[in-house]
Design a protein around this motif. Sequence first.
Motif, short mmCIF file in Angstrom:
data_model
loop_
_atom_site.label_atom_id
_atom_site.label_comp_id
_atom_site.label_asym_id
_atom_site.label_seq_id
_atom_site.Cartn_x
_atom_site.Cartn_y
_atom_site.Cartn_z
N VAL A 4 8.20 7.55 -18.50
CA VAL A 4 9.05 8.65 -19.06
C VAL A 4 8.12 9.83 -19.40
N GLU A 5 8.55 10.95 -19.02
CA GLU A 5 7.74 12.18 -19.51
C GLU A 5 8.75 12.90 -20.66
N PHE A 6 7.90 13.17 -21.63
CA PHE A 6 8.68 13.89 -22.63
C PHE A 6 7.74 14.72 -23.50
N ASP A 7 8.33 15.81 -24.40
CA ASP A 7 7.60 16.80 -24.91
C ASP A 7 7.38 16.68 -26.54
N VAL A 8 6.32 16.85 -26.85
CA VAL A 8 5.92 16.63 -28.34
C VAL A 8 5.38 18.00 -28.82
N GLN A 9 6.01 18.10 -30.08
CA GLN A 9 5.46 19.41 -30.85
C GLN A 9 5.56 18.94 -32.55
N LEU A 10 5.17 19.93 -33.58
CA LEU A 10 5.37 19.54 -34.85
C LEU A 10 6.44 20.52 -35.53
N SER A 11 7.17 19.73 -36.30
CA SER A 11 8.00 20.38 -37.03
C SER A 11 7.23 21.20 -38.27
N LYS A 12 7.74 21.76 -39.20
CA LYS A 12 7.37 22.37 -40.33
C LYS A 12 6.53 21.55 -41.27
N ASP A 13 7.20 20.39 -41.52
CA ASP A 13 6.71 19.34 -42.21
C ASP A 13 5.35 18.27 -41.49
N GLN A 14 5.23 19.09 -40.21
CA GLN A 14 3.85 18.34 -39.61
C GLN A 14 4.55 16.86 -38.92
N ILE A 15 5.57 16.96 -38.72
CA ILE A 15 5.99 15.49 -38.13
C ILE A 15 6.20 15.69 -36.52
N PRO A 16 5.45 14.80 -35.82
CA PRO A 16 5.66 15.17 -34.27
C PRO A 16 6.99 14.72 -33.88
N VAL A 17 7.84 15.61 -33.24
CA VAL A 17 9.22 15.35 -32.55
C VAL A 17 9.39 15.79 -31.23
N ILE A 18 10.29 15.03 -30.55
CA ILE A 18 10.43 15.37 -29.20
C ILE A 18 11.46 16.37 -28.78
N TYR A 19 10.95 17.60 -28.40
CA TYR A 19 11.92 18.56 -27.91
C TYR A 19 11.08 19.27 -26.77
N HIS A 20 12.04 20.16 -26.06
CA HIS A 20 11.17 20.85 -24.84
C HIS A 20 10.58 22.28 -25.43
N ASP A 21 11.75 23.12 -25.68
CA ASP A 21 11.27 24.49 -26.00
C ASP A 21 10.73 24.50 -27.41
N PHE A 22 9.93 26.02 -27.44
CA PHE A 22 9.25 26.20 -28.77
C PHE A 22 10.21 26.69 -29.83
N GLU A 23 11.52 27.17 -29.43
CA GLU A 23 12.58 27.68 -30.15
C GLU A 23 13.93 26.74 -30.06
N VAL A 24 14.70 26.83 -31.12
CA VAL A 24 15.95 26.32 -31.12
C VAL A 24 16.97 27.51 -31.14
N CYS A 25 18.14 27.37 -30.69
CA CYS A 25 19.11 28.31 -30.93
C CYS A 25 20.56 27.78 -31.87
#
Length: 683
Positions: free
Chosen positions: A378-399
């Motif tokens: 399975v392919e998924f997207d990882v980036q960091l939250s403000k408190d530097q925790i790796p989270v799974i979400y595709h876009d760089f922004e949320v609405c």
Amino acid sequence: MISITFEVNFQVNAKTRQGEVVCITGDCEQLGIWDPHKAVVLTPESQNMDSKALNRDAAGSKSREGNVWSKKVQLRGQKEYNYRYFICKIIESDNEESERHVMVTCWETSIQPRRLFAQDFFSSEKSVPSEVATFGTYDGKSHITDGWLTDQSEIHIQLYNNPITMWNPRYRSDTYSIKCTALDHRYTMEMDDMMEEDYQNDTIPNSSSTTVLVSVLEDGKAKPFIQDQFGTICPKNGFMSFQAQTIHPEYLGFDLSFFVVDAAATSGAAKNPKLIGSACILPLDHKVSCDKKKIPIIGLKNKPIGQLEYDFLFVKPLVGFNFDMSVSYQQYWKTTRGSLDVGHRGMGNSYTTKKLASLRENTLCSLNTAGKHGADYVEFDVQLSKDQIPVIYHDFEVCITYRKKKKDDLQLLTLPIHELKLSELQSMKLTHPSSQVSEQLHEIMHSDDLDPEELQPFPTLQRIFEAVDEHIGFNVEVKYPQLNIKGEHEMPNVLEINQYIDKILKVVFQYAGARRIIFSSFHADACILLRKKQNKYPVLFLTNCDHPRYDPYLDLRARTVEMSTNFVVSMGLLGIDIFADILLKDMSNIKKIKDAGLVLFCWGEENNDSNVINTLRQHKVDGIIYDRINDFSSKKENIFMLEKKGKLEKLQKLQTASTSPETCDAMTMTDSGTSIETDTESS
């Protein structure tokens, strides 16, 4: 129990550069327990080699070719020993309390290591085997992989898009070769008053322990090599990179010499070189991972004659993790499995495709459901939250939907992921940018979102490892913003790239277990860091190759199939993960990538078609990423689950057949006499 000791003379034929040694490590204390810092250093059998034993490589530096390295080691016990050879530089630590520094140049990475059976020595009067091994070749297979960053940092000086600007118009069309030499600036830090009186510009000594390699992203020149005496031609409209590793990056500088060469020369070694000037790169700020710089080119009369524009990249070792040499999958792929099915964001894109996934993308439920319907990965997207925790979400922004001062005036507010803490991301009610119709906004605003955890967005990377079936492989796409061709940044002010990658890698190696993992990223420098900071999991370079459907990136390495392929070869990545339409419009691209010895994955909405999937399988594409996997492979089972079932069946048959006395005796002779090898392959 009687302890039996025997002596083994390990011998291997290996080619090394000046300053390198050959070592052996293995699964026992005498061989360092797979730790390169505790490995046994071998000795060249011919210490005083004559001129015939020396050859000059492409750069003109002396290297040993075909020299035998050996060492006698005392082993103890009746068991099977596993071991590997590797080539490295060893630098003694300045601190007596710390271990020596080991910089691994390359190492043997066959899935099965070399083996030695103690009983072979007990039945023979000879204690020293006569066979001399060949470095990298074992059991009919050959596999050598470049090293990773153990104690050292790696600096890249990147030149692209005609980086040399000569101020005299007559010389702007000339062809230039550049020679890069590492300088040790500790000398300047230790100067006293007497030394200053005699100081000359050329008194900064070369860094003897630092080898500078060069890579040109052209066919046949991509893999890093030692420079020629007069440097390497800087290609026009191309990309070249100088790379150097050092224990002390705060002292490492570079001297660049510029030569004018024959206009007929296009790349590679310089012809009829004429020195015209030089430039100096002082030790870089190692607190900054990457930046763009301009420096003057000084002519032979000590006056500026032009300037050089370059990017630099600092690659730092991952602190807190000591990677052993027991196994590596970085350049390994099991081709007998055929094309693997990869669930895009789990069960698929749930926001922007023509036919949306039934489950919210990048959630626990979406990933697990894809595995149950036959997804191998399975392919998924990882980036960091403000408190530097790796989270799974595709876009760089949320609405999020908010109400303006008028009661019924609703609007979308866009917020960067990296400016929100994990608790904020997981508690807020989200809206996707595609929801622009006022009726939709009202419905979203006034409805509850009480779905269970497995359906909620922003699961952490740790939680994904804990909650998704261990047989399902992970294609971890690391999201890191970059510039598009207009110079616009996808998302500014993100955590610097070394820290960013480190945060993700630490979670992966803490919770990965035996799971199969592949990293990927659209960001070329992120791929370099993912490859160099660890020695276990493979990396794919994601690219759309300037397809008109997407805004092209500024990075030249992502612009064409040829450039992307050469970049992957240069950095020792496993392969390319390319936009499917690039392949479908020109199927010869598949052969180009395969001929380069690379693994090929592809992604894109075009893959959501059974005919396309079958076509890609026929052309032996290694991994096909697509949405709604249940629509195309409802009866398929995860390949790794099937393989495990098959091995368990073989084990049961062997156990049934092992009741005879003869079989029991054979089991006693070796620890692994009846074992079925565990499938620890990552891919």
